[in-house]
Design a protein around this motif. Structure first.
Motif, short mmCIF file in Angstrom:
data_model
loop_
_atom_site.label_atom_id
_atom_site.label_comp_id
_atom_site.label_asym_id
_atom_site.label_seq_id
_atom_site.Cartn_x
_atom_site.Cartn_y
_atom_site.Cartn_z
N MET A 1 0.83 -1.20 0.00
CA MET A 1 0.00 0.00 0.00
C MET A 1 0.86 1.25 0.00
O MET A 1 0.56 2.24 -0.69
N THR A 2 1.95 1.23 0.76
CA THR A 2 2.86 2.38 0.80
C THR A 2 3.53 2.60 -0.55
O THR A 2 3.75 3.74 -0.98
N ALA A 3 3.85 1.48 -1.22
CA ALA A 3 4.56 1.57 -2.50
C ALA A 3 3.62 1.79 -3.69
O ALA A 3 4.09 1.98 -4.81
N LEU A 4 2.30 1.79 -3.44
CA LEU A 4 1.34 1.85 -4.54
C LEU A 4 1.53 3.06 -5.46
O LEU A 4 1.56 2.89 -6.69
N PRO A 5 1.70 4.29 -4.95
CA PRO A 5 1.92 5.42 -5.86
C PRO A 5 3.17 5.27 -6.71
O PRO A 5 3.19 5.66 -7.88
N TYR A 6 4.22 4.68 -6.12
CA TYR A 6 5.47 4.53 -6.85
C TYR A 6 5.37 3.41 -7.89
O TYR A 6 5.97 3.48 -8.96
N ILE A 7 4.59 2.37 -7.57
CA ILE A 7 4.36 1.31 -8.55
C ILE A 7 3.61 1.87 -9.76
O ILE A 7 3.96 1.56 -10.92
N LEU A 8 2.62 2.71 -9.51
CA LEU A 8 1.89 3.34 -10.60
C LEU A 8 2.82 4.24 -11.42
O LEU A 8 2.70 4.31 -12.65
N THR A 9 3.76 4.90 -10.75
CA THR A 9 4.74 5.73 -11.45
C THR A 9 5.55 4.90 -12.43
O THR A 9 5.75 5.29 -13.59
N VAL A 10 6.04 3.76 -11.98
CA VAL A 10 6.84 2.88 -12.85
C VAL A 10 6.00 2.40 -14.02
O VAL A 10 6.47 2.35 -15.17
N ILE A 11 4.75 2.02 -13.76
CA ILE A 11 3.86 1.53 -14.83
C ILE A 11 3.66 2.61 -15.89
O ILE A 11 3.74 2.34 -17.10
N ILE A 12 3.45 3.85 -15.45
CA ILE A 12 3.23 4.95 -16.39
C ILE A 12 4.50 5.23 -17.19
O ILE A 12 4.46 5.37 -18.42
N LEU A 13 5.63 5.29 -16.50
CA LEU A 13 6.89 5.59 -17.20
C LEU A 13 7.31 4.47 -18.14
O LEU A 13 8.02 4.70 -19.11
N ALA A 14 6.86 3.26 -17.85
CA ALA A 14 7.17 2.14 -18.74
C ALA A 14 6.32 2.16 -20.00
O ALA A 14 6.55 1.39 -20.94
N GLY A 15 5.32 3.05 -20.03
CA GLY A 15 4.53 3.23 -21.24
C GLY A 15 3.33 2.32 -21.36
O GLY A 15 2.82 2.12 -22.47
N PHE A 16 2.86 1.80 -20.24
CA PHE A 16 1.72 0.89 -20.30
C PHE A 16 0.38 1.63 -20.38
O PHE A 16 -0.63 1.02 -20.68
N VAL A 17 0.38 2.92 -20.08
CA VAL A 17 -0.88 3.66 -20.07
C VAL A 17 -0.91 4.59 -21.29
O VAL A 17 -0.82 5.79 -21.18
N GLY A 18 -1.00 4.00 -22.46
CA GLY A 18 -1.09 4.79 -23.69
C GLY A 18 0.25 5.40 -24.06
O GLY A 18 1.18 5.46 -23.26
N ARG A 19 0.33 5.86 -25.27
CA ARG A 19 1.57 6.43 -25.78
C ARG A 19 1.53 7.95 -25.60
O ARG A 19 0.59 8.61 -26.02
N ALA A 20 2.56 8.50 -24.95
CA ALA A 20 2.67 9.93 -24.74
C ALA A 20 3.82 10.46 -25.59
O ALA A 20 4.95 9.99 -25.47
N ILE A 21 3.53 11.42 -26.46
CA ILE A 21 4.53 11.98 -27.36
C ILE A 21 4.96 13.33 -26.81
O ILE A 21 4.16 14.26 -26.76
N PRO A 22 6.22 13.46 -26.38
CA PRO A 22 6.69 14.74 -25.82
C PRO A 22 6.89 15.78 -26.92
O PRO A 22 6.87 15.44 -28.12
N PRO A 23 7.10 17.04 -26.56
CA PRO A 23 7.44 18.06 -27.55
C PRO A 23 8.64 17.64 -28.38
O PRO A 23 9.62 17.11 -27.84
N ARG A 24 8.59 17.89 -29.69
CA ARG A 24 9.60 17.35 -30.60
C ARG A 24 11.00 17.88 -30.33
O ARG A 24 11.99 17.18 -30.54
N ALA A 25 11.08 19.12 -29.90
CA ALA A 25 12.41 19.71 -29.65
C ALA A 25 12.82 19.57 -28.19
O ALA A 25 13.82 20.16 -27.77
N GLY A 26 12.09 18.80 -27.41
CA GLY A 26 12.39 18.63 -26.00
C GLY A 26 13.72 17.94 -25.77
O GLY A 26 14.03 16.93 -26.41
N GLY A 27 14.48 18.47 -24.86
CA GLY A 27 15.76 17.87 -24.50
C GLY A 27 16.92 18.24 -25.39
O GLY A 27 18.06 17.86 -25.12
N GLU A 28 16.65 19.00 -26.45
CA GLU A 28 17.71 19.37 -27.40
C GLU A 28 18.03 20.85 -27.28
O GLU A 28 17.15 21.69 -27.44
N PRO A 29 19.29 21.20 -27.02
CA PRO A 29 19.66 22.62 -26.99
C PRO A 29 19.55 23.23 -28.39
O PRO A 29 19.84 22.56 -29.38
#
Length: 321
Positions: A288-316
């Motif tokens: 139960m304590t780890a539940l928010p962090y487990i959901l974080t991992v699931i989202i970052l792993a891309g299991f909840v739909g595909r999220a497309i970041p801004p195209r120029a993101g991360g590039e100077p």
């Protein structure tokens, strides 16, 4: 589970989601402008420490809030200089800010207060008090709506209401103003913005500064609203959870409101039911304590739909000559 218990969980969820919402909106401005920022955690931590330290020294939560915003903004400007001016790696810069804040807050806390890296407890005007909204007591006995208004909507600190007001304000700024159009264009195609005669560097620095201000509000709320002082690593990964919520929301402010409420609700349920009995099985407290962090991992792993970041993101951006 009775209605009163549900109201208590919802009230707790609103309180717990507030720093996540502010940090999520902070990342939204920065990343929409093409500057990825995983240093949200560090900026919130620095803001929490400076807010608590100044609030304790002055006895004013408002001065603590200003100090928290200043502390967070200083780290934002460092991140901006490293990633925009000197065109460094944005992820490495964010990690460095997290390490810097983690060590510096403990060092300064021990040096100033001698309490193992924490500040003394905040009392009275050094903390933000709860605000009772108009007619909250009068409507308390009205079936269904009254208890929700009196117990869930009313009775929070001013920073909670500021966080919720930031959602429509962010939507309006990003999608209904010329500044927002340019900010989003910088994150998608900075060369076209530069060709139109608009400074890419200036816009990105403004976005990074807004990010610092919102992280300052989030950190100050943690120390002077949600808690009564600063303790070591009190952000507890909330900056990374806010990033996950931002990806889950696909960089949109209204969806970010729902995503952060989901994380706040999970944490509230975990706090309310350390061991959740479902009849057939009992979910242990560790899960139960780890539940928010487990959901974080699931989202970052891309299991909840595909999220497309801004195209120029991360590039100077390097201006063509």
């Amino acid at each position: 589970m009775d209605f009163a218990t549900i109201l208590q969980i919802l009230d707790s969820a609103v309180r717990l989601m507030t720093p996540l919402l502010l940090a999520c909106l902070a990342g939204l401005y920065s990343e929409r402008a093409g500057v990825f920022d995983i240093g949200l955690e560090g900026k919130m931590l620095m803001a929490a420490f400076t807010a608590a330290a100044v609030a304790y020294a002055t006895g004013s939560a408002w001065l603590g809030l200003l100090a928290g915003v200043a502390g967070s903004l200083s780290l934002s400007l460092i991140h901006g200089a490293a990633s925009i001016t000197f065109r460094g790696n944005q992820l490495i810069s964010g990690v460095a800010i997290n390490f810097l804040a983690s060590g510096l807050t403990v060092l300064l806390g021990q040096k100033i207060f001698g309490l193992g890296g924490r500040t003394p407890p905040l009392e009275g005007p050094a903390r933000f008090g709860e605000i009772t909204l108009p007619f909250a007591n009068a409507l308390r006995d009205v079936p269904f709506i009254g208890p929700i208004y009196a117990n869930v909507i009313s009775g929070h600190t001013v920073l909670v209401y500021i966080a919720f007001l930031c959602v429509p304000l962010t939507w309006w700024v990003l999608f209904r103003t010329r500044f927002g159009l340019r900010l989003r264009a910088v994150g998608e195609n900075p060369a076209s913005v530069d060709t139109a005669g608009v400074s890419v560097t200036r816009l990105r620095f403004i976005a990074v500064a807004i990010c610092g201000i919102l992280c300052g509000l989030a950190g100050a709320y943690l120390a002077t609203g949600l808690s009564a002082g600063f303790v070591k690593e009190m952000t507890a990964g909330r900056g990374f959870i806010a990033l996950a919520a931002l990806i889950f929301a696909k960089w949109r402010p209204w969806t970010a409101l729902g995503a952060t409420f989901l994380f706040g609700l999970l944490e509230a349920i975990a706090n309310r039911y350390p061991n959740l009995d479902l009849g057939i099985i009992t979910i242990p407290s560790i899960f139960m304590t780890a539940l928010p962090y487990i959901l974080t991992v699931i989202i970052l792993a891309g299991f909840v739909g595909r999220a497309i970041p801004p195209r120029a993101g991360g590039e100077p951006y390097v201006k063509e000559r």
